[in-house]
Write a protein that holds these residues in place. Sequence first.
Motif, PDB file in Angstrom:
ATOM      1  N   ARG A  12       0.827  -1.217   0.000  1.00  0.00           N
ATOM      2  CA  ARG A  12       0.000   0.000   0.000  1.00  0.00           C
ATOM      3  C   ARG A  12       0.858   1.263   0.000  1.00  0.00           C
ATOM      4  O   ARG A  12       0.572   2.227  -0.723  1.00  0.00           O
ATOM      5  CB  ARG A  12      -0.939  -0.012   1.201  1.00  0.00           C
ATOM      6  N   VAL A  13       1.929   1.269   0.804  1.00  0.00           N
ATOM      7  CA  VAL A  13       2.815   2.430   0.878  1.00  0.00           C
ATOM      8  C   VAL A  13       3.570   2.605  -0.445  1.00  0.00           C
ATOM      9  O   VAL A  13       3.734   3.722  -0.927  1.00  0.00           O
ATOM     10  CB  VAL A  13       3.789   2.312   2.075  1.00  0.00           C
ATOM     11  N   ARG A  16       1.205   4.199  -2.865  1.00  0.00           N
ATOM     12  CA  ARG A  16       0.931   5.587  -2.466  1.00  0.00           C
ATOM     13  C   ARG A  16       2.107   6.505  -2.802  1.00  0.00           C
ATOM     14  O   ARG A  16       1.925   7.623  -3.272  1.00  0.00           O
ATOM     15  CB  ARG A  16       0.642   5.635  -0.965  1.00  0.00           C
ATOM     16  N   ASP A  17       3.323   6.022  -2.539  1.00  0.00           N
ATOM     17  CA  ASP A  17       4.520   6.855  -2.678  1.00  0.00           C
ATOM     18  C   ASP A  17       5.231   6.666  -4.016  1.00  0.00           C
ATOM     19  O   ASP A  17       6.359   7.133  -4.184  1.00  0.00           O
ATOM     20  CB  ASP A  17       5.489   6.572  -1.528  1.00  0.00           C
TER      21      ASP A  17
END
Length: 86
Positions: A12-13, A16-17
């Motif tokens: 997920r990170v 997102r990034d």
Amino acid sequence: MSSGTMRSLKKRVTARDNDSCYVCGRERQDDEIFDLEHIRPISQGGSARDMDNLGLICPEDHAIKSKAEAAQANRSRAGRNRRPEG
């Protein structure tokens, strides 16, 4: 925290990034491995699972941040172990 939970959070990170280091902004290349990092360490009150406290970090920045955190912990321990003067 289970390894499955960590893998899920990292996925997920990463999305997102945009596969970039939160410190320097460098994008991950090919087989390079970025770690999932607690921006504010749990020992300093950071949340283990809060997405706002998680970021990808490149190996170079991870080494620098880890050394700085260890030095800070050593200074804190040394301060607690001093005897009061008097």
